[in-house]
Design an enzyme around this catalytic site. Structure first.
Site, PDB file in Angstrom:
ATOM      1  N   SER A   1      38.541 -72.058   2.799  1.00  0.00           N
ATOM      2  CA  SER A   1      38.011 -71.571   4.083  1.00  0.00           C
ATOM      3  C   SER A   1      37.652 -72.721   4.990  1.00  0.00           C
ATOM      4  O   SER A   1      37.569 -72.553   6.193  1.00  0.00           O
ATOM      5  CB  SER A   1      36.698 -70.801   3.923  1.00  0.00           C
TER       6      SER A   1
ATOM      7  N   HIS B   1      44.900 -68.158   3.896  1.00  0.00           N
ATOM      8  CA  HIS B   1      43.457 -67.845   3.846  1.00  0.00           C
ATOM      9  C   HIS B   1      43.234 -66.340   3.909  1.00  0.00           C
ATOM     10  O   HIS B   1      43.446 -65.707   4.938  1.00  0.00           O
ATOM     11  CB  HIS B   1      42.754 -68.556   5.012  1.00  0.00           C
TER      12      HIS B   1
ATOM     13  N   GLU C   1      45.269 -65.669   7.223  1.00  0.00           N
ATOM     14  CA  GLU C   1      45.609 -66.772   8.114  1.00  0.00           C
ATOM     15  C   GLU C   1      46.584 -67.696   7.384  1.00  0.00           C
ATOM     16  O   GLU C   1      46.260 -68.197   6.302  1.00  0.00           O
ATOM     17  CB  GLU C   1      44.342 -67.546   8.504  1.00  0.00           C
TER      18      GLU C   1
ATOM     19  N   ASN D   1      36.897 -68.050  11.683  1.00  0.00           N
ATOM     20  CA  ASN D   1      35.593 -68.714  11.636  1.00  0.00           C
ATOM     21  C   ASN D   1      35.324 -69.508  12.907  1.00  0.00           C
ATOM     22  O   ASN D   1      34.166 -69.786  13.234  1.00  0.00           O
ATOM     23  CB  ASN D   1      35.487 -69.617  10.404  1.00  0.00           C
TER      24      ASN D   1
END
Ligand code: NAI
Length: 511
Positions: free
Chosen positions: A126, A147, A159, A197
């Site tokens: 991550s 991800h 991702e 994120n």
């Protein structure tokens, strides 16, 4: 493409069978691919298979999966004795081990030596750069990020992250494989926080600033963001769920990776809570109190019984004042239609461009009896009423009583450039635009990331188009000049499209 990701007998290797690896094994097996899994901890891979069997049985009981499909999925999973067995069998290896760069680099170096030449090596990291994970490999061109989100079977987004040396066929193959796992792939550059994120830097940190500045209480911010804006979870509920410890460390890590970019700065009030052990649900105390694991709902403020004798709505923003008047008519208020308010009227202003209530009041209204109503979002269920310093408490309470008289929720907040919701949403739009500007991902993938990865009702760019790029730009410019902070500087992507009145998904001139 060196490897055919559509092959029937395609094999996915999974290394690390914890929370994430287990979910990846499940969706790969459900997608019809064979899975070879390994975990260094004795018995961990076996328990992962047990968990998968239990999860699939649950789906069968709910009628979402046939029994024989569940059996066939479990039968596709093999547990490996060691890494060489995974390396020998797999076409793609997805790593989901501990989040430590040195450990991941060691593993990728080993896999680079053991696997066949066209085996793709993917990391579920991550927070670590893919390029760094690949740095010790002889063939970094076949290393990429893949991800997934937690819990994997429920979170559709993946991702796909090419590192600086990744070959295009690798990225393409991983998007095909993600689709075979019934996931929705988005592609993004190897950049801190990838897409999801990175977008997430807006919501909780800006909400924390609003609370830190004494503008609104955490429960009010949560209500506004869920009931008026349509977010699935308020920022403080989210913080309590994830835990302040985890959230703050992600915030600090991303902020540092972007060399202290003020747009992403966490707020010290969050850190203080970590030091005090107020993590949230898991420690039984956070922004909310918990009893026996259940949140204790803070009481809603009692609705004042007073009502204003009459109201006068400023015509300064005609579209917004019309919305306010329509609402006031439904609430049965006596609405004045003169150019100026009568001496006892409650005055209502409807700023949309990030003006504070005080800023409008100073121009010609009485601060003791003027409030601002947020008309930018749906105010059927919840209304935000903003009051300037110096307001007469009796007038404030009468306004509160009036706006809550049909049972809708009301948050009375202190003066703020952009209330609560507009400034948070403008910040989300701005960060989405920054991601587009840096070509980290396509506008469509940025929007998908926010909707599928963060459960936002809209992606930042499509949200900007709905509310108006100029709306977001004006709020950000006002925030920037009011606080004199580069945190709020509008993204070049937003500025240009607002000036040219173009959709926010419009690519740059040279692409
Ligand atoms: P976890 O702690 O549940 O599982 C990690 C597993 O890897 C453990 O079973 C451990 O025994 C095994 N392991 C550790 N080092 C190993 C090695 N050298 N070789 C073989 N097995 C090894 O961790 P989790 O949550 O599944 O995270 C795994 C990865 O996924 C991390 O990189 C994490 O950052 C990433 N990630 C985690 C998410 C989450 O919400 N938990 C979301 C997205 C990514």
């Amino acid at each position: 493409m060196a490897l055919d990701p559509n092959r029937e007998d395609f094999v996915i290797g999974v290394i690390g069978t914890g929370a994430m690896g287990r979910g990846i094994m499940q969706v790969a097996a459900q997608g019809g691919m064979r899975v070879v899994a390994y975990d260094e901890k004795a018995g961990a891979a076996e328990s992962a298979v047990q968990e998968i069997r239990r999860a699939l049985k649950g789906l069968v009981e709910k009628g979402r999966l046939e029994n024989d499909e569940a059996d066939a999925a479990v039968a596709r999973i093999t547990i490996a004795e060691g890494i060489p067995q995974v390396a020998a069998a797999a076409d793609v290896i997805i790593e989901a081990i501990i989040e430590r760069l040195d450990v991941k680099q060691n593993l990728f170096e080993t896999l680079d030596d053991l696997t066949k030449e066209d085996c793709i090596l993917a990391s579920n990291t991550s927070s670590l750069p893919i390029t760094a994970i690949a740095a010790r490999c002889r063939r970094p061109e076949r290393v990429a990020g893949m991800h997934f989100f937690n819990p994997v079977p429920l979170m559709k987004l993946v991702e796909v992250v090419p590192g600086l040396k990744t070959s295009p066929w690798v990225t393409e193959a991983l998007t095909v494989i993600a689709r075979r796992m019934t996931r929705v792939p988005v592609v993004c550059k190897d950049s801190p926080g990838f897409i999801v994120n990175h977008i997430g830097r807006a919501y909780v940190p800006e909400a924390a600033r609003i609370v830190a500045e004494g503008i609104a209480e955490p429960a009010d911010v949560d209500r506004i963001m869920t009931e008026a804006v349509g977010m699935r979870m308020g920022p403080f509920t989210l913080l309590d769920l994830i835990g302040a410890d985890v959230s703050v460390s992600v915030m600090e890590s991303l902020w540092n990776q972007f060399y202290c970019e003020p747009m992403y700065a966490p707020h010290p009030i969050l850190k203080a809570r970590v030091s005090g052990g107020l993590y949230g649900r898991k420690t039984g105390a956070g922004w909310y109190a918990y009893e026996d694991g259940k949140r204790v709902e803070p009481p809603r403020p009692e609705l004042p019984t007073a009502r204003p004798s009459s109201v006068w709505v400023s015509p300064r923003h005609p579209g917004e004042s019309a919305k306010a008047i329509a609402l006031l008519q439904r609430l049965g208020a006596t609405i004045e239609d003169g150019d100026r308010p009568s001496p006892n009227a409650l005055c209502i202003v409807t700023p949309t461009s990030g003006d504070c209530a005080s800023e409008i009041v100073q121009q010609e209204l009485d601060p003791k009896r003027t409030v601002a109503l947020d008309t930018s979002f749906n105010f059927e269920k919840h209304r935000t009423v903003m009051v300037p310093p110096g307001i007469d408490p009796a007038v404030r309470d009468a306004a509160h009583g009036l706006f809550g008289s049909d049972g809708a929720g009301v948050s009375v907040i202190n003066d703020s450039p952009g209330f609560v919701a507009p400034r948070i949403v403008a910040h989300i739009i701005n960060i989405g635009c920054q991601i587009a500007q840096q070509k980290i991902a396509s506008p469509a993938d940025i929007d998908l990331g926010a909707k599928l990865g963060l459960s936002y009702p809209f992606g930042p760019l499509e949200w900007g188009d709905q509310l108006g790029a100029s709306w977001a730009l004006e709020i950000l410019e006002e925030l920037e000049s009011f606080y004199n902070e580069p945190r709020y500087r509008p993204s070049p992507w937003l500025k240009r499209r607002a000036w040219l009145n173009l959709p926010l998904a419009t690519p740059d001139g040279r692409g």
